[in-house]
Each structure stands twice: as structure tokens, then as C-alpha cells.
Design a protein around this motif. Structure first.
Motif, PDB file in Angstrom:
ATOM      1  N   PRO A   1       0.821  -1.219   0.000  1.00 49.97           N
ATOM      2  CA  PRO A   1       0.000   0.000   0.000  1.00 49.97           C
ATOM      3  C   PRO A   1       0.855   1.270   0.000  1.00 49.97           C
ATOM      4  N   GLU A   2       1.938   1.267   0.743  1.00 43.59           N
ATOM      5  CA  GLU A   2       2.822   2.430   0.746  1.00 43.59           C
ATOM      6  C   GLU A   2       3.493   2.587  -0.624  1.00 43.59           C
ATOM      7  N   LEU A   3       3.925   1.468  -1.205  1.00 40.14           N
ATOM      8  CA  LEU A   3       4.534   1.498  -2.522  1.00 40.14           C
ATOM      9  C   LEU A   3       3.563   2.082  -3.549  1.00 40.14           C
ATOM     10  N   GLN A   4       2.323   1.634  -3.513  1.00 44.19           N
ATOM     11  CA  GLN A   4       1.318   2.153  -4.454  1.00 44.19           C
ATOM     12  C   GLN A   4       1.067   3.630  -4.222  1.00 44.19           C
ATOM     13  N   SER A   5       1.027   4.034  -2.980  1.00 40.41           N
ATOM     14  CA  SER A   5       0.815   5.438  -2.659  1.00 40.41           C
ATOM     15  C   SER A   5       1.966   6.302  -3.197  1.00 40.41           C
ATOM     16  N   LEU A   6       3.186   5.817  -3.009  1.00 39.57           N
ATOM     17  CA  LEU A   6       4.347   6.549  -3.515  1.00 39.57           C
ATOM     18  C   LEU A   6       4.321   6.617  -5.042  1.00 39.57           C
ATOM     19  N   ARG A   7       3.966   5.517  -5.667  1.00 40.85           N
ATOM     20  CA  ARG A   7       3.884   5.507  -7.132  1.00 40.85           C
ATOM     21  C   ARG A   7       2.802   6.463  -7.632  1.00 40.85           C
ATOM     22  N   ASN A   8       1.705   6.536  -6.936  1.00 40.58           N
ATOM     23  CA  ASN A   8       0.647   7.489  -7.300  1.00 40.58           C
ATOM     24  C   ASN A   8       1.169   8.927  -7.208  1.00 40.58           C
ATOM     25  N   SER A   9       1.908   9.201  -6.147  1.00 39.21           N
ATOM     26  CA  SER A   9       2.494  10.539  -5.986  1.00 39.21           C
ATOM     27  C   SER A   9       3.483  10.833  -7.099  1.00 39.21           C
ATOM     28  N   ILE A  10       4.315   9.859  -7.443  1.00 42.16           N
ATOM     29  CA  ILE A  10       5.287  10.029  -8.532  1.00 42.16           C
ATOM     30  C   ILE A  10       4.556  10.314  -9.840  1.00 42.16           C
ATOM     31  N   ASP A  11       3.474   9.586 -10.103  1.00 43.51           N
ATOM     32  CA  ASP A  11       2.696   9.811 -11.321  1.00 43.51           C
ATOM     33  C   ASP A  11       2.123  11.229 -11.356  1.00 43.51           C
ATOM     34  N   ASN A  12       1.631  11.700 -10.219  1.00 42.03           N
ATOM     35  CA  ASN A  12       1.095  13.065 -10.138  1.00 42.03           C
ATOM     36  C   ASN A  12       2.194  14.100 -10.360  1.00 42.03           C
ATOM     37  N   ILE A  13       3.356  13.858  -9.778  1.00 44.58           N
ATOM     38  CA  ILE A  13       4.488  14.780  -9.948  1.00 44.58           C
ATOM     39  C   ILE A  13       4.921  14.809 -11.403  1.00 44.58           C
ATOM     40  N   ASP A  14       5.005  13.628 -12.030  1.00 44.03           N
ATOM     41  CA  ASP A  14       5.381  13.578 -13.454  1.00 44.03           C
ATOM     42  C   ASP A  14       4.395  14.367 -14.306  1.00 44.03           C
ATOM     43  N   ALA A  15       3.121  14.239 -14.024  1.00 46.94           N
ATOM     44  CA  ALA A  15       2.109  14.993 -14.775  1.00 46.94           C
ATOM     45  C   ALA A  15       2.309  16.495 -14.572  1.00 46.94           C
ATOM     46  N   ALA A  16       2.578  16.909 -13.349  1.00 49.84           N
ATOM     47  CA  ALA A  16       2.803  18.329 -13.073  1.00 49.84           C
ATOM     48  C   ALA A  16       4.048  18.832 -13.797  1.00 49.84           C
ATOM     49  N   ILE A  17       5.108  18.033 -13.823  1.00 48.15           N
ATOM     50  CA  ILE A  17       6.339  18.418 -14.525  1.00 48.15           C
ATOM     51  C   ILE A  17       6.064  18.613 -16.007  1.00 48.15           C
ATOM     52  N   VAL A  18       5.322  17.698 -16.613  1.00 51.84           N
ATOM     53  CA  VAL A  18       5.005  17.811 -18.041  1.00 51.84           C
ATOM     54  C   VAL A  18       4.230  19.096 -18.308  1.00 51.84           C
ATOM     55  N   HIS A  19       3.258  19.396 -17.462  1.00 51.19           N
ATOM     56  CA  HIS A  19       2.467  20.619 -17.656  1.00 51.19           C
ATOM     57  C   HIS A  19       3.324  21.868 -17.447  1.00 51.19           C
ATOM     58  N   MET A  20       4.221  21.838 -16.469  1.00 49.48           N
ATOM     59  CA  MET A  20       5.100  22.987 -16.240  1.00 49.48           C
ATOM     60  C   MET A  20       6.074  23.167 -17.394  1.00 49.48           C
ATOM     61  N   LEU A  21       6.606  22.059 -17.920  1.00 47.19           N
ATOM     62  CA  LEU A  21       7.495  22.161 -19.074  1.00 47.19           C
ATOM     63  C   LEU A  21       6.759  22.717 -20.285  1.00 47.19           C
ATOM     64  N   ALA A  22       5.529  22.268 -20.483  1.00 48.02           N
ATOM     65  CA  ALA A  22       4.740  22.784 -21.605  1.00 48.02           C
ATOM     66  C   ALA A  22       4.560  24.293 -21.473  1.00 48.02           C
ATOM     67  N   GLU A  23       4.253  24.767 -20.288  1.00 50.62           N
ATOM     68  CA  GLU A  23       4.080  26.209 -20.068  1.00 50.62           C
ATOM     69  C   GLU A  23       5.404  26.945 -20.266  1.00 50.62           C
ATOM     70  N   ARG A  24       6.490  26.360 -19.776  1.00 50.35           N
ATOM     71  CA  ARG A  24       7.806  26.968 -19.938  1.00 50.35           C
ATOM     72  C   ARG A  24       8.127  27.122 -21.421  1.00 50.35           C
ATOM     73  N   PHE A  25       7.860  26.072 -22.206  1.00 47.92           N
ATOM     74  CA  PHE A  25       8.172  26.140 -23.625  1.00 47.92           C
ATOM     75  C   PHE A  25       7.236  27.083 -24.369  1.00 47.92           C
ATOM     76  N   ARG A  26       6.014  27.250 -23.921  1.00 46.15           N
ATOM     77  CA  ARG A  26       5.135  28.259 -24.525  1.00 46.15           C
ATOM     78  C   ARG A  26       5.763  29.645 -24.352  1.00 46.15           C
ATOM     79  N   CYS A  27       6.290  29.900 -23.161  1.00 46.93           N
ATOM     80  CA  CYS A  27       6.933  31.199 -22.894  1.00 46.93           C
ATOM     81  C   CYS A  27       8.198  31.366 -23.725  1.00 46.93           C
ATOM     82  N   THR A  28       9.025  30.322 -23.778  1.00 47.10           N
ATOM     83  CA  THR A  28      10.274  30.450 -24.527  1.00 47.10           C
ATOM     84  C   THR A  28      10.018  30.535 -26.035  1.00 47.10           C
ATOM     85  N   GLN A  29       8.918  29.953 -26.495  1.00 46.39           N
ATOM     86  CA  GLN A  29       8.583  30.107 -27.912  1.00 46.39           C
ATOM     87  C   GLN A  29       8.268  31.566 -28.225  1.00 46.39           C
ATOM     88  N   ARG A  30       7.564  32.204 -27.327  1.00 40.88           N
ATOM     89  CA  ARG A  30       7.254  33.631 -27.524  1.00 40.88           C
ATOM     90  C   ARG A  30       8.542  34.451 -27.475  1.00 40.88           C
TER      91      ARG A  30
END
Length: 105
Positions: free
Chosen positions: A9-38
């Protein structure tokens, strides 16, 4: 005694958190690249070079300090920034070529 069931259960919880963090990183990178494109478009429109070595140097120092304070390997942070900067410069060069082609055509 095998403790795997108690750990899972702890392993699954940690993996869920990692998945959420990865999603946030992808969204932040997308926003960063939108800015750098401008930024790339602005640089091209104003005849500025795609790279800004002085800013890059300041950014490396800033990211290394942030990494150290976050207990992240500063070398890793610098490698990350180098990768991102290479992609940004590649885009800025493409934006400059596109603008030059439109101006010529």
C-alpha cells in the motif's frame, strides 16, 4: 516473515504521488516552452541572437543554488537546464529562419 503485503500500500501510494508529480512536470514544461517560444519570436522580430550566454550563465548559477537548497544534486540540475536550453535555442533558431523566409517571400 515476508513483509511485502504490508509494504505494497505504501509502494502504491508513492507511485501514485510520482505519477502526479510527473504529470505536473510535463504541464510545467509545456508552459515553460510556450513562454520560450514567444521569446524566440520576439528575438527574431527584434534581430536578437537565439542564445544569450550571459543569461544562461546566470541561470546555471541560480538553478545550482536552488538545487542545493532543495537537496537535489546541482550537477543534475545543470544537466537538466543544459538540455532545456539546447531545445530553446533550437526553437529560437527555427523562429528566426521562419521570419527570414517570410520576409524574403
Amino acid at each position: 516473515m515476508d513483509q511485502t503485503p504490508a509494504i505494497l500500500p505504501e509502494l502504491q501510494s508513492l507511485r501514485n504521488s510520482i505519477d502526479n508529480i510527473d504529470a505536473a512536470i510535463v504541464h510545467m514544461l509545456a508552459e515553460r516552452f510556450r513562454c520560450t517560444q514567444r521569446v524566440g519570436v520576439l528575438k527574431a522580430e527584434n534581430d536578437l541572437p537565439p542564445a544569450d550566454p550571459a543569461r544562461e550563465k546566470r541561470q546555471v548559477a541560480r538553478l545550482r543554488d536552488l538545487a542545493a537548497s532543495a537537496q537535489l544534486d546541482p550537477d543534475f540540475a545543470e544537466k537538466y537546464l543544459a538540455f532545456v536550453v539546447r531545445e530553446v535555442i533550437r526553437y529560437h533558431e527555427a523562429a528566426a529562419r521562419e521570419l527570414a523566409e517570410k520576409s524574403a517571400g
